[in-house]
Every structure is written in C-alpha cells, then in structure tokens.
Design an enzyme around this catalytic site. Structure first.
Site, PDB file in Angstrom:
ATOM      1  N   SER A   1      -7.149  16.642  83.835  1.00 35.34           N
ATOM      2  CA  SER A   1      -6.297  16.792  85.017  1.00 35.34           C
ATOM      3  C   SER A   1      -4.977  17.490  84.719  1.00 35.34           C
ATOM      4  CB  SER A   1      -6.009  15.386  85.554  1.00 35.34           C
ATOM      5  OG  SER A   1      -4.949  15.424  86.470  1.00 35.34           O
TER       6      SER A   1
ATOM      7  N   GLU B   1      -2.396  16.599  85.932  1.00 34.60           N
ATOM      8  CA  GLU B   1      -1.440  15.492  85.833  1.00 34.60           C
ATOM      9  C   GLU B   1      -1.000  15.307  84.370  1.00 34.60           C
ATOM     10  OE1 GLU B   1      -0.314  14.043  88.542  1.00 34.60           O
ATOM     11  OE2 GLU B   1       0.750  12.336  87.688  1.00 34.60           O
TER      12      GLU B   1
ATOM     13  N   TYR C   1      -2.306   6.868  84.413  1.00 34.26           N
ATOM     14  CA  TYR C   1      -3.481   7.723  84.665  1.00 34.26           C
ATOM     15  C   TYR C   1      -3.440   8.958  83.766  1.00 34.26           C
ATOM     16  CZ  TYR C   1      -6.267  11.282  87.106  1.00 34.26           C
ATOM     17  OH  TYR C   1      -7.143  12.296  87.415  1.00 34.26           O
TER      18      TYR C   1
HETATM   19  P1  NAP Z   1     -12.645  10.194  93.524  1.00 37.82           P
HETATM   20  O1  NAP Z   1     -13.005  10.764  94.848  1.00 37.82           O
HETATM   21  O2  NAP Z   1     -11.632   9.115  93.445  1.00 37.82           O
HETATM   22  O3  NAP Z   1     -14.002   9.672  92.846  1.00 37.82           O
HETATM   23  C1  NAP Z   1     -13.974   8.887  91.678  1.00 37.82           C
HETATM   24  C2  NAP Z   1     -15.395   8.484  91.343  1.00 37.82           C
HETATM   25  O4  NAP Z   1     -15.359   7.679  90.173  1.00 37.82           O
HETATM   26  C3  NAP Z   1     -16.073   7.626  92.434  1.00 37.82           C
HETATM   27  O5  NAP Z   1     -17.440   7.975  92.475  1.00 37.82           O
HETATM   28  C4  NAP Z   1     -15.895   6.234  91.894  1.00 37.82           C
HETATM   29  O6  NAP Z   1     -16.868   5.306  92.360  1.00 37.82           O
HETATM   30  C5  NAP Z   1     -16.107   6.494  90.407  1.00 37.82           C
HETATM   31  N1  NAP Z   1     -15.623   5.409  89.554  1.00 37.82           N
HETATM   32  C6  NAP Z   1     -14.448   4.736  89.630  1.00 37.82           C
HETATM   33  N2  NAP Z   1     -14.383   3.784  88.690  1.00 37.82           N
HETATM   34  C7  NAP Z   1     -15.561   3.833  88.014  1.00 37.82           C
HETATM   35  C8  NAP Z   1     -16.113   3.085  86.962  1.00 37.82           C
HETATM   36  N3  NAP Z   1     -15.455   2.053  86.410  1.00 37.82           N
HETATM   37  N4  NAP Z   1     -17.345   3.411  86.508  1.00 37.82           N
HETATM   38  C9  NAP Z   1     -18.037   4.429  87.076  1.00 37.82           C
HETATM   39  N5  NAP Z   1     -17.570   5.177  88.099  1.00 37.82           N
HETATM   40  C10 NAP Z   1     -16.350   4.882  88.560  1.00 37.82           C
HETATM   41  O7  NAP Z   1     -12.157  11.360  92.531  1.00 37.82           O
HETATM   42  P2  NAP Z   1     -12.401  12.949  92.638  1.00 37.82           P
HETATM   43  O8  NAP Z   1     -11.262  13.523  93.387  1.00 37.82           O
HETATM   44  O9  NAP Z   1     -13.788  13.214  93.036  1.00 37.82           O
HETATM   45  O10 NAP Z   1     -12.164  13.367  91.119  1.00 37.82           O
HETATM   46  C11 NAP Z   1     -13.251  13.422  90.191  1.00 37.82           C
HETATM   47  C12 NAP Z   1     -12.708  13.351  88.782  1.00 37.82           C
HETATM   48  O11 NAP Z   1     -11.837  14.451  88.550  1.00 37.82           O
HETATM   49  C13 NAP Z   1     -11.891  12.110  88.456  1.00 37.82           C
HETATM   50  O12 NAP Z   1     -12.107  11.791  87.104  1.00 37.82           O
HETATM   51  C14 NAP Z   1     -10.463  12.553  88.659  1.00 37.82           C
HETATM   52  O13 NAP Z   1      -9.596  11.752  87.899  1.00 37.82           O
HETATM   53  C15 NAP Z   1     -10.542  13.976  88.168  1.00 37.82           C
HETATM   54  N6  NAP Z   1      -9.609  14.935  88.752  1.00 37.82           N
HETATM   55  C16 NAP Z   1      -9.506  15.052  90.098  1.00 37.82           C
HETATM   56  C17 NAP Z   1      -8.663  16.010  90.638  1.00 37.82           C
HETATM   57  C18 NAP Z   1      -8.527  16.186  92.130  1.00 37.82           C
HETATM   58  O14 NAP Z   1      -7.550  16.807  92.554  1.00 37.82           O
HETATM   59  N7  NAP Z   1      -9.469  15.714  92.925  1.00 37.82           N
HETATM   60  C19 NAP Z   1      -7.924  16.846  89.779  1.00 37.82           C
HETATM   61  C20 NAP Z   1      -8.070  16.701  88.406  1.00 37.82           C
HETATM   62  C21 NAP Z   1      -8.924  15.749  87.894  1.00 37.82           C
HETATM   63  P3  NAP Z   1     -16.667   4.481  93.745  1.00 37.82           P
HETATM   64  O15 NAP Z   1     -17.033   5.435  94.838  1.00 37.82           O
HETATM   65  O16 NAP Z   1     -17.602   3.344  93.590  1.00 37.82           O
HETATM   66  O17 NAP Z   1     -15.217   4.087  93.805  1.00 37.82           O
HETATM   67  N1  GDD Z   2      -0.822   9.535  97.689  1.00 37.55           N
HETATM   68  C1  GDD Z   2       0.355   9.802  98.274  1.00 37.55           C
HETATM   69  N2  GDD Z   2       0.717   9.085  99.387  1.00 37.55           N
HETATM   70  N3  GDD Z   2       1.158  10.739  97.726  1.00 37.55           N
HETATM   71  C2  GDD Z   2       2.324  11.017  98.346  1.00 37.55           C
HETATM   72  C3  GDD Z   2       2.730  10.342  99.500  1.00 37.55           C
HETATM   73  C4  GDD Z   2       1.889   9.328 100.044  1.00 37.55           C
HETATM   74  O1  GDD Z   2       2.188   8.691 101.040  1.00 37.55           O
HETATM   75  N4  GDD Z   2       3.935  10.850  99.884  1.00 37.55           N
HETATM   76  C5  GDD Z   2       4.270  11.792  99.012  1.00 37.55           C
HETATM   77  N5  GDD Z   2       3.298  11.898  98.067  1.00 37.55           N
HETATM   78  C6  GDD Z   2       3.340  12.798  96.910  1.00 37.55           C
HETATM   79  C7  GDD Z   2       3.101  12.097  95.570  1.00 37.55           C
HETATM   80  O2  GDD Z   2       4.302  11.442  95.127  1.00 37.55           O
HETATM   81  C8  GDD Z   2       2.697  13.298  94.700  1.00 37.55           C
HETATM   82  O3  GDD Z   2       3.844  13.960  94.227  1.00 37.55           O
HETATM   83  C9  GDD Z   2       1.984  14.231  95.688  1.00 37.55           C
HETATM   84  O4  GDD Z   2       2.281  13.732  97.001  1.00 37.55           O
HETATM   85  C10 GDD Z   2       0.471  14.276  95.518  1.00 37.55           C
HETATM   86  O5  GDD Z   2      -0.013  12.928  95.489  1.00 37.55           O
HETATM   87  P1  GDD Z   2      -1.593  12.628  95.540  1.00 37.55           P
HETATM   88  O6  GDD Z   2      -2.208  13.326  96.677  1.00 37.55           O
HETATM   89  O7  GDD Z   2      -1.751  11.155  95.438  1.00 37.55           O
HETATM   90  O8  GDD Z   2      -2.149  13.374  94.231  1.00 37.55           O
HETATM   91  P2  GDD Z   2      -1.633  13.413  92.718  1.00 37.55           P
HETATM   92  O9  GDD Z   2      -1.098  14.789  92.471  1.00 37.55           O
HETATM   93  O10 GDD Z   2      -0.773  12.273  92.388  1.00 37.55           O
HETATM   94  O11 GDD Z   2      -3.002  13.205  91.916  1.00 37.55           O
HETATM   95  C11 GDD Z   2      -4.174  13.937  92.285  1.00 37.55           C
HETATM   96  O12 GDD Z   2      -4.216  15.156  91.572  1.00 37.55           O
HETATM   97  C12 GDD Z   2      -4.355  15.017  90.145  1.00 37.55           C
HETATM   98  C13 GDD Z   2      -4.374  16.436  89.561  1.00 37.55           C
HETATM   99  O13 GDD Z   2      -3.085  16.910  89.429  1.00 37.55           O
HETATM  100  C14 GDD Z   2      -5.385  13.042  91.994  1.00 37.55           C
HETATM  101  O14 GDD Z   2      -6.539  13.652  92.539  1.00 37.55           O
HETATM  102  C15 GDD Z   2      -5.600  12.880  90.503  1.00 37.55           C
HETATM  103  O15 GDD Z   2      -6.835  12.190  90.271  1.00 37.55           O
HETATM  104  C16 GDD Z   2      -5.631  14.267  89.855  1.00 37.55           C
HETATM  105  O16 GDD Z   2      -5.853  14.169  88.476  1.00 37.55           O
END
Ligand code: NAP
Ligand code: GDD
Length: 349
Positions: A135, A137, A158
């Site tokens: 990520s 992050e 995280y």
């Molecule tokens: P998501 O929608 O939150 O999905 C997370 C998945 O992980 C769900 O299927 C969840 O299952 C499963 N999971 C949670 N805890 C688990 C456990 N203990 N054992 C097995 N499975 C588990 O996340 P996403 O946005 O699709 O992201 C996919 C991956 O990419 C994650 O690893 C995330 O950290 C990473 N990532 C995401 C982003 C982004 O912007 N979306 C960016 C960078 C990296 P349940 O449905 O049962 O909860």
């Molecule tokens: N969730 C959330 N809720 N975020 C908020 C809010 C709120 O009400 N208000 C402001 N934010 C700001 C957060 O403080 C952060 O700076 C930004 O919005 C994005 O928050 P999220 O959408 O929760 O995403 P994230 O950037 O913290 O994390 C996501 O992206 C990562 C990759 O950079 C997640 O998908 C992570 O799993 C992923 O790795």
C-alpha cells in the site's frame, strides 16, 4: 493448461474485481472466505455458481489469514499457480483501535501464506507466483511524489503491518528465489468500495441527501490529498505483475492527487448540491497520525508492464455517484412502501 489461482480477500472490493478478471481469462479460481454470522459475499454473488453444476470454475473455501494450518491445507489442496494475497484488515483508522489484530492478519498472515507456499514448492517443485497487496500508506510522511525508490515512513499500525509484509515478500524472493511481487497500490475506489472509506462515504451520503434520506455528512480531515484511481484498473496491474518474466515491485497510481475537499466539491456539484449546507467536521474522524499527501509515480509499471489507468478522477466519481443514486432511489421506494432501510451513518469511521 488451465491456470489455477488462489485469492484471499475475495469478498472485498479488489478481490471481487480480480476474480472477475481471472475467470474472464479462463482461470480456475479458488478463494478464501471468512465465516461470518451475516452474509459477506454480496460483491461476488454474480460470480458464484452452484458447485454441483458442471464446468464450475469458481470455488469458495472457508479460511482465515490468522489460521496457518488452514492456509497450508488450502495451498496443498488447490495447487495454485498464482496466489493473490488481498485479505487484510484494510481500514487505517480501525488499525489504531485494533493494532494487534491488524498486525496478526496484515503482517503475520502474509508470513503464514509465504511459509505455506515455500514448503509446498520445495516438496513438489511446483512454482507458485505470489502477489502481495502492499500500500501507498507505507510511504506515510514521505513527501510526494512517491515511487519504488522513495524511503518509507509509515504512520499507522496498518502501514507498519503492510511494510512488514512488503519486506517479507522481497525477502522470500531473495532468499528462496520465489516469484513474489509486491504491488504498492495507491488508493483505488469504485461503486464496490466499502462504505466507511472516505470516497464511498461521500458518494453514499451525497446521493442520499439528494433523495431527502439524510441531511448531514460528517467528515474528518478535508485537506488530506490522495491519488485516487479505479479498482478495476488496479487488479489488471496485479495480474500483469504475475505474468512478467521477472518478479519485481511496482507502484500503481494515476499520477494525480486531489484533496478530500475536492472530492466532496465535485461530488456535490455533480448532484447540484451545495456542500456548505450539508458537510460538517467531526473530530472523531481525525486519526492519531495523518498521511497528508500521496501522489504516485507509476512510470516503472507503465514501462515494464505496459499498465496505465483508464478512468479519470471525474469518471470515477461519476460512476460511483450513478451507482449510489440508484441505491438511494431504491431505498426511498422501499421506505415509501413501508420497508425500513438502514442508514450509512450508523457505525462509520
Ligand atoms: P476490503 O474491501 O476491505 O477487503 C478486504 C478483504 O480481506 C475482505 O474480503 C475481507 O473479508 C478480507 N479479510 C479481512 N480479514 C481477513 C482475515 N483475517 N482472513 C482472511 N481474509 C480477511 O479491501 P480492498 O480495498 O479490496 O483491498 C484489498 C487489499 O489491498 C487489502 O489488503 C488492502 O489492505 C490493500 N490495499 C487496498 C488499497 C485500496 O485503496 N483499496 C490500496 C492499497 C492496498 P470480509 O469480507 O469477510 O471482511
Ligand atoms: N475513512 C474516512 N472517514 N476518512 C476520512 C474521513 C472520514 O469521515 N474524513 C476525512 N478522511 C480522510 C482520512 O483522514 C484520510 O486522510 C483520507 O480521508 C482517506 O481515508 P480513507 O478513505 O479511509 O483511506 P486511506 O487513505 O486511509 O486508506 C486507504 O488507502 C490505502 C492506500 O493508500 C485504504 O484502502 C487502505 O487499505 C489503503 O492501503
């Protein structure tokens, strides 16, 4: 020969798009789902086929990244050619509330998978390609733009857990010659995004406001900047990494960053709403440490994988708004017919 893939996190946003992509390419797809007291398979329902039917290519297995013996058994049984480790406690704010669990799943979970694959590979000689969902992050406080050479400075439990997994993935590649790749993906969204991430929280609330279903949207830090892409594009990059000649690590991003405020403004403008009337700040959504600005440079992926994003920032917001407007209309119809429908503001973060 039909390729076999094993996915963790298939019930999440990315897992559902990835399963679709791989099935479309003719893969046999096996996926780990967690037992849950309520249904957690909404995002993959359209892919599911009764295993009693002939020619089924999509199989679900109960499992958990916290359970090493389960992961070992799955690898042994499925005999995958490719493993995509997308499972995670993926909410940054929640990781401050549940740091130990987050590390168990997001850091040790990866180690458990890598160990299961290492042993299987050594015993059978079967090559298993591994993708780790790393990520942006992990860059945390490192100033933008960020690429594969930018030093990491994680700012949440995280991010620390993901950084551990990133380095273990590299370590297994260097120590055992495993084909293991780490995809450093910047934020990616869609109409399947979890409703407590900020983009979906905004599009859900704005569309419900337009339908008269709620009046206020409470948010935290509006000045944080993110590089937001479309999840469908990003799973294509994951697949391309595992098709490459050599394992490597790649930043995947659009190269454009916008603030949360800009996301709010464009969403509300699309719906001809004035955000000043509806959006309020609630400090409970602030994080103990914030990541101020993420902006990715995906030149390496463009050159080596031929990958580039296809959906613009406005295009992304439009597809999320259109989808959530449809949900809000349905909710209003149900309410009109006397059926209650839950609010999205109840337990958000
Ligand atoms: P998501 O929608 O939150 O999905 C997370 C998945 O992980 C769900 O299927 C969840 O299952 C499963 N999971 C949670 N805890 C688990 C456990 N203990 N054992 C097995 N499975 C588990 O996340 P996403 O946005 O699709 O992201 C996919 C991956 O990419 C994650 O690893 C995330 O950290 C990473 N990532 C995401 C982003 C982004 O912007 N979306 C960016 C960078 C990296 P349940 O449905 O049962 O909860
Ligand atoms: N969730 C959330 N809720 N975020 C908020 C809010 C709120 O009400 N208000 C402001 N934010 C700001 C957060 O403080 C952060 O700076 C930004 O919005 C994005 O928050 P999220 O959408 O929760 O995403 P994230 O950037 O913290 O994390 C996501 O992206 C990562 C990759 O950079 C997640 O998908 C992570 O799993 C992923 O790795």
């Amino acid at each position: 020969m039909t390729k076999i893939a094993l996915i963790s996190g298939v019930t999440g946003q990315d897992g559902s798009y990835l399963a679709e992509l791989l099935l479309g390419k003719g893969y046999e797809v096996h996926a780990v789902i967690r037992r849950s007291s309520s249904f957690n398979t909404e995002r993959i329902e359209h892919l599911y086929v009764d295993p009693h039917e002939p020619g089924v290519k999509f199989f679900l297995h109960y499992g958990d990244l916290a359970d090493a013996s389960n992961l070992r058994r799955l690898v042994e049984r499925v005999k995958p050619d490719e493993v995509y480790n997308l499972g995670a406690q993926s909410h940054v704010k929640v990781s401050f509330e549940e740091p130990e669990y987050t590390v168990d799943v997001d850091a040790l979970g990866t180690l458990r998978f890598l160990e299961a694959i290492r042993d299987y590979r050594e015993r059978t000689g079967h090559e298993v390609r591994f993708y780790q969902a790393s990520s942006s992050e992990m860059f945390g406080a490192a100033p933008p733009p960020q690429n594969e050479t930018t030093p990491f400075h994680p700012r949440s439990p995280y991010a620390c857990a993901k950084l551990y997994s990133h380095w273990q993935t590299i370590n297994y590649r260097e120590s055992y010659g495993m084909f293991a790749c780490s995809g450093i993906l910047f934020n990616h969204e869609s109409e399947r995004r979890g409703e407590t991430f900020v983009t979906r929280k905004i599009t859900r609330a704005a569309t419900r406001i337009q339908m008269g279903l709620q009046d206020k949207l409470y948010l935290g830090n509006l000045s944080a900047k993110r590089d937001w892409g479309f999840a469908g594009d990003y799973v294509e990059a994951m697949w391309r990494m595992l098709q490459a000649d050599q394992p490597d690590d790649f930043v995947i991003a659009t190269g454009e960053a916008y603030s949360v405020q800009e996301f709010v403004d464009r969403t509300f403008a699309m719906l001809e709403l004035d955000p000043r009337r509806h959006v309020e700040i609630d400090p409970r959504y602030y994080r103990p440490a914030e990541v101020d600005a993420l902006l990715g440079d995906a030149s390496k992926a463009r050159t080596k994988l031929g990958w580039s994003p296809t959906v613009t920032f406005d295009g992304l917001i439009r597809r999320m708004v259109e989808h959530d407007l449809m949900l809000a209309r349905r909710e209003k119809l149900l309410l009109g017919a006397g059926h209650g429908a839950g609010s999205t503001q109840g337990q958000d973060t």
